[in-house]
Motif scaffolding. Sequence first.
Motif, PDB file in Angstrom:
ATOM      1  N   ASN A  59      57.725  21.220  31.888  1.00 43.62           N
ATOM      2  CA  ASN A  59      56.903  22.412  31.662  1.00 43.62           C
ATOM      3  C   ASN A  59      56.203  22.339  30.317  1.00 43.62           C
ATOM      4  OD1 ASN A  59      57.644  23.604  34.057  1.00 43.62           O
ATOM      5  ND2 ASN A  59      59.384  24.689  33.153  1.00 43.62           N
ATOM      6  N   THR A  60      56.948  21.890  29.301  1.00 38.73           N
ATOM      7  CA  THR A  60      56.359  21.798  27.971  1.00 38.73           C
ATOM      8  C   THR A  60      55.217  20.785  27.972  1.00 38.73           C
ATOM      9  OG1 THR A  60      58.410  22.489  26.935  1.00 38.73           O
ATOM     10  CG2 THR A  60      56.883  21.257  25.565  1.00 38.73           C
ATOM     11  N   LEU A  61      55.403  19.671  28.702  1.00 40.01           N
ATOM     12  CA  LEU A  61      54.316  18.692  28.790  1.00 40.01           C
ATOM     13  C   LEU A  61      53.098  19.295  29.492  1.00 40.01           C
ATOM     14  CD1 LEU A  61      56.228  15.385  29.596  1.00 40.01           C
ATOM     15  CD2 LEU A  61      55.297  16.151  27.408  1.00 40.01           C
ATOM     16  N   TYR A  62      53.354  20.145  30.497  1.00 41.47           N
ATOM     17  CA  TYR A  62      52.252  20.850  31.162  1.00 41.47           C
ATOM     18  C   TYR A  62      51.471  21.670  30.137  1.00 41.47           C
ATOM     19  CZ  TYR A  62      50.142  24.742  33.837  1.00 41.47           C
ATOM     20  OH  TYR A  62      49.302  25.693  34.323  1.00 41.47           O
ATOM     21  N   PHE A  63      52.206  22.407  29.309  1.00 42.27           N
ATOM     22  CA  PHE A  63      51.525  23.224  28.293  1.00 42.27           C
ATOM     23  C   PHE A  63      50.761  22.344  27.323  1.00 42.27           C
ATOM     24  CE2 PHE A  63      54.955  26.401  29.255  1.00 42.27           C
ATOM     25  CZ  PHE A  63      54.100  27.340  29.794  1.00 42.27           C
ATOM     26  N   VAL A  64      51.392  21.260  26.889  1.00 39.06           N
ATOM     27  CA  VAL A  64      50.792  20.444  25.842  1.00 39.06           C
ATOM     28  C   VAL A  64      49.561  19.692  26.348  1.00 39.06           C
ATOM     29  CG1 VAL A  64      51.184  18.409  24.409  1.00 39.06           C
ATOM     30  CG2 VAL A  64      52.887  20.228  24.489  1.00 39.06           C
ATOM     31  N   PHE A  65      49.652  19.153  27.563  1.00 39.50           N
ATOM     32  CA  PHE A  65      48.555  18.289  28.012  1.00 39.50           C
ATOM     33  C   PHE A  65      47.565  18.965  28.955  1.00 39.50           C
ATOM     34  CE2 PHE A  65      51.734  15.224  26.577  1.00 39.50           C
ATOM     35  CZ  PHE A  65      50.952  14.555  25.651  1.00 39.50           C
ATOM     36  N   ALA A 107      47.434  22.926  29.180  1.00 39.16           N
ATOM     37  CA  ALA A 107      47.053  24.203  28.583  1.00 39.16           C
ATOM     38  C   ALA A 107      46.303  24.018  27.271  1.00 39.16           C
ATOM     39  CB  ALA A 107      48.299  25.059  28.357  1.00 39.16           C
ATOM     40  N   VAL A 108      46.736  23.072  26.447  1.00 37.89           N
ATOM     41  CA  VAL A 108      46.090  22.938  25.137  1.00 37.89           C
ATOM     42  C   VAL A 108      44.620  22.528  25.278  1.00 37.89           C
ATOM     43  CG1 VAL A 108      46.085  21.672  22.962  1.00 37.89           C
ATOM     44  CG2 VAL A 108      48.214  22.594  23.854  1.00 37.89           C
ATOM     45  N   PRO A 109      44.298  21.471  26.034  1.00 33.82           N
ATOM     46  CA  PRO A 109      42.868  21.139  26.170  1.00 33.82           C
ATOM     47  C   PRO A 109      42.041  22.296  26.746  1.00 33.82           C
ATOM     48  CG  PRO A 109      44.214  19.338  26.968  1.00 33.82           C
ATOM     49  CD  PRO A 109      45.156  20.463  26.689  1.00 33.82           C
ATOM     50  N   VAL A 110      42.582  22.994  27.751  1.00 38.39           N
ATOM     51  CA  VAL A 110      41.848  24.129  28.319  1.00 38.39           C
ATOM     52  C   VAL A 110      41.622  25.195  27.244  1.00 38.39           C
ATOM     53  CG1 VAL A 110      42.013  26.047  29.948  1.00 38.39           C
ATOM     54  CG2 VAL A 110      42.658  23.741  30.673  1.00 38.39           C
ATOM     55  N   ILE A 162      51.452  32.393  30.865  1.00 36.48           N
ATOM     56  CA  ILE A 162      51.760  32.096  29.461  1.00 36.48           C
ATOM     57  C   ILE A 162      50.541  31.457  28.789  1.00 36.48           C
ATOM     58  CG2 ILE A 162      53.181  30.627  27.978  1.00 36.48           C
ATOM     59  CD1 ILE A 162      55.518  31.216  29.834  1.00 36.48           C
ATOM     60  N   VAL A 163      49.813  30.648  29.550  1.00 37.45           N
ATOM     61  CA  VAL A 163      48.595  30.043  29.001  1.00 37.45           C
ATOM     62  C   VAL A 163      47.576  31.123  28.635  1.00 37.45           C
ATOM     63  CG1 VAL A 163      46.722  28.424  29.420  1.00 37.45           C
ATOM     64  CG2 VAL A 163      48.986  27.946  30.325  1.00 37.45           C
ATOM     65  N   THR A 164      47.454  32.142  29.498  1.00 36.88           N
ATOM     66  CA  THR A 164      46.466  33.194  29.193  1.00 36.88           C
ATOM     67  C   THR A 164      46.835  33.909  27.897  1.00 36.88           C
ATOM     68  OG1 THR A 164      47.623  34.855  30.516  1.00 36.88           O
ATOM     69  CG2 THR A 164      45.875  33.598  31.604  1.00 36.88           C
ATOM     70  N   ILE A 165      48.115  34.019  27.602  1.00 39.21           N
ATOM     71  CA  ILE A 165      48.516  34.628  26.327  1.00 39.21           C
ATOM     72  C   ILE A 165      47.993  33.792  25.169  1.00 39.21           C
ATOM     73  CG2 ILE A 165      50.475  35.123  24.822  1.00 39.21           C
ATOM     74  CD1 ILE A 165      52.028  36.100  27.109  1.00 39.21           C
ATOM     75  N   GLY A 166      48.182  32.463  25.279  1.00 38.24           N
ATOM     76  CA  GLY A 166      47.690  31.573  24.226  1.00 38.24           C
ATOM     77  C   GLY A 166      46.184  31.680  24.062  1.00 38.24           C
ATOM     78  N   ILE A 167      45.496  31.793  25.182  1.00 36.37           N
ATOM     79  CA  ILE A 167      44.039  31.884  25.132  1.00 36.37           C
ATOM     80  C   ILE A 167      43.613  33.177  24.445  1.00 36.37           C
ATOM     81  CG2 ILE A 167      42.018  32.291  26.607  1.00 36.37           C
ATOM     82  CD1 ILE A 167      43.044  30.113  28.439  1.00 36.37           C
ATOM     83  N   TRP A 168      44.320  34.243  24.772  1.00 38.51           N
ATOM     84  CA  TRP A 168      43.960  35.543  24.187  1.00 38.51           C
ATOM     85  C   TRP A 168      44.140  35.525  22.667  1.00 38.51           C
ATOM     86  CZ3 TRP A 168      46.928  40.150  22.568  1.00 38.51           C
ATOM     87  CH2 TRP A 168      46.120  41.281  22.448  1.00 38.51           C
ATOM     88  N   SER A 169      45.173  34.839  22.190  1.00 42.61           N
ATOM     89  CA  SER A 169      45.430  34.816  20.742  1.00 42.61           C
ATOM     90  C   SER A 169      44.745  33.633  20.082  1.00 42.61           C
ATOM     91  CB  SER A 169      46.930  34.742  20.471  1.00 42.61           C
ATOM     92  OG  SER A 169      47.669  35.215  21.539  1.00 42.61           O
ATOM     93  N   SER A 170      43.474  33.422  20.396  1.00 44.16           N
ATOM     94  CA  SER A 170      42.765  32.240  19.912  1.00 44.16           C
ATOM     95  C   SER A 170      42.072  32.433  18.574  1.00 44.16           C
ATOM     96  CB  SER A 170      41.700  31.815  20.938  1.00 44.16           C
ATOM     97  OG  SER A 170      42.285  31.065  21.953  1.00 44.16           O
ATOM     98  N   GLY A 171      42.160  33.620  18.010  1.00 49.03           N
ATOM     99  CA  GLY A 171      41.345  33.976  16.849  1.00 49.03           C
ATOM    100  C   GLY A 171      41.369  32.986  15.699  1.00 49.03           C
ATOM    101  N   LEU A 214      43.527  20.301  18.191  1.00 48.54           N
ATOM    102  CA  LEU A 214      44.285  19.870  19.373  1.00 48.54           C
ATOM    103  C   LEU A 214      45.727  19.547  19.001  1.00 48.54           C
ATOM    104  CD1 LEU A 214      42.109  17.351  21.449  1.00 48.54           C
ATOM    105  CD2 LEU A 214      43.231  19.401  22.296  1.00 48.54           C
ATOM    106  N   VAL A 215      45.882  18.749  17.949  1.00 53.60           N
ATOM    107  CA  VAL A 215      47.227  18.318  17.595  1.00 53.60           C
ATOM    108  C   VAL A 215      48.055  19.492  17.090  1.00 53.60           C
ATOM    109  CG1 VAL A 215      48.579  16.769  16.159  1.00 53.60           C
ATOM    110  CG2 VAL A 215      46.451  15.989  17.163  1.00 53.60           C
ATOM    111  N   LEU A 216      47.455  20.339  16.268  1.00 49.39           N
ATOM    112  CA  LEU A 216      48.194  21.502  15.767  1.00 49.39           C
ATOM    113  C   LEU A 216      48.682  22.374  16.913  1.00 49.39           C
ATOM    114  CD1 LEU A 216      46.550  22.967  12.567  1.00 49.39           C
ATOM    115  CD2 LEU A 216      48.703  21.754  12.838  1.00 49.39           C
ATOM    116  N   GLN A 217      47.815  22.580  17.912  1.00 52.86           N
ATOM    117  CA  GLN A 217      48.212  23.448  19.011  1.00 52.86           C
ATOM    118  C   GLN A 217      49.221  22.756  19.923  1.00 52.86           C
ATOM    119  OE1 GLN A 217      45.178  26.155  20.590  1.00 52.86           O
ATOM    120  NE2 GLN A 217      43.801  25.316  19.060  1.00 52.86           N
ATOM    121  N   MET A 218      49.129  21.426  20.017  1.00 50.04           N
ATOM    122  CA  MET A 218      50.159  20.706  20.770  1.00 50.04           C
ATOM    123  C   MET A 218      51.517  20.911  20.109  1.00 50.04           C
ATOM    124  SD  MET A 218      48.383  17.098  21.713  1.00 50.04           S
ATOM    125  CE  MET A 218      47.359  16.946  23.164  1.00 50.04           C
TER     126      MET A 218
END
Lengths: 297, 274
Positions: free
Chosen positions: A70-76, A78-81, A158-167, A215-219
């Motif tokens: 799951n974490t790899l899903y988020f990292v590879f 969710a992060v690029p998206v 969970i990805v949408t939460i990350g997207i929302w807090s993109s400021g 990218l790396v920071l968010q990964m």
Amino acid sequence: MTSRWKEEGTFLLFILPWIVGFLVFFVGPAALSMIYSFADYNSVTPPQWIGFDNYRDLFKDQIYLKSFGNTLYFVFIAVPVTVMFQILISVVLNVEIKGIRFFRTIYYLPYLVPPVATVIIWLLLFGTDGGFVNQLLEAVGIPKVDWFGSEGWSKPLIVTIGIWSSGGPVLIFLAALKGVPAQLYEAARIDGASRVRQFFTITLPMISPTILFSLVLQMIYYFQMFTESRLLNNGGPDYSSSTYMLNTYNTAFRDMKFGYAMAQSWILFVIILILTWIVMKTSNRWVYYESDKGGDA
Amino acid sequence: MTYRFKTPLQYVALLIGLFIFAGPLFWLLSTMLKTQEQTFRYPPEFLPHPFTLSAFGRLFESMPLMGRWIGNSFAIAGSVGLGTILFSSLIAFGFARTKARSRKFLFAIVLATLMIPAQVTLIPLYLLYRNIGWYDTWLPLIVPHVLGNPYFIFLFRQFFLTIPRELDEATYVDGGGYWTIYSRVILPLSSPILVSGFIFSFVFSWTDFFSPLIFIQSEKLQTLSVGLQMIMGQTSHDFPVLAAGSFLALLPIGVIYFFAQRYFIEGVVMTGIK
């Protein structure tokens, strides 16, 4: 000679708080986690040294592997998206028109909302009974969806939460966009390049160091994600949105297997160290440019 | 010709973004002002009428420690903020101003730790705190952050480097040492970045959920973040109460943001991180 040592001494005195903090709260615990990762330790009875068993067991631990996956899903994924979305938003914000400061202020705000409060907002929006989205669906005759309870939806949510807090990242991209020399665009315009073409041949290459850095920071951030996964649905049905950190937390504080949890921490540490090394190697130029500007001797 | 369409299109894009970013916040405010019954209405009410503040009453009634958690969070985040200004500025001064040779090497370590998350050392820290009697006190939430958070060392150092070195030399000629340069020259000229540092460290501490969850056991000592989690556990179907609690957690940050926005931006742009 003496003045050189005096200089070193003064310097070390100034940074003494950091040295103490670094040794006590970082080096010490990191070393401890290394040692205990070779032990069976429940924090009550003395540790039993078991060699590499903890590490070996990890490869057979289905829940660990699923959480890792799951974490790899988020990292590879969710992060690029998320980063693409952040670039898009920063391009939208990179205009000088009336009221733009208001938009920038509001776009940044979700970034500051405490994670627990953000999770509550998502409950209000996606809660099964009384959640905003389900109410809308029901109003148009679509049956309500159990967003947090479904294996398919829990991770994207969970990805949408990350997207929302993109400021924060958006602000960094905005600064990068402003740093692209205007002459490049003028030249391209004279040559007849369209805006889309300009974006792909000028903007993207020019901000690529920032993209990589971000990218790396968010990964790294997603490798340690915990709060959202724990609070939204505590890892989801059948661990479908359990994360690496959540699994480690459960291993230590629910199952009281501290040695096993520290083996997991140590692996995470190495992964993040490698990512850090990559970002340091690639952002050298940028970081040192900033400090040279200040006239560092 | 094309320019006629450009500005309206830009506003359309901006408004879509506004809907995405402000929408959930607006829904939070709206829910907080509803009765429980109003939250189940079809179609959903955007502006509750009549609106009510009764959710806050229910919140403080069902969570008698609520006021205390808010106070705790203020005390902890305030201490972290002040400590950060004090210690990180000293450390950053050492890196920015002295001429020691070991500076470069040690600063590389600071930069390296900047990226390495606290999470990986969390479990050994938990065991450490239990052994030295810090478990279930505020010390783990304050002391490690105050003793040189790499992010703020970096932030302050970057700013100190922009202050002309001639000022140091002038002080030196007048007989002042590094301490005088730090306290009489650098600090007075650095108030904007110190304010940024305070605000950022306050916000990081205020929003932290993981550390209080692990290091604090007594409910009386908890912070608002973990308190909110307890509210979620206790009243998961009273949406207005959840919204009210969530609102109280983001209110101080919202207030600071609207009054001190420029310091936020400064912190982000200076370092390019967070």
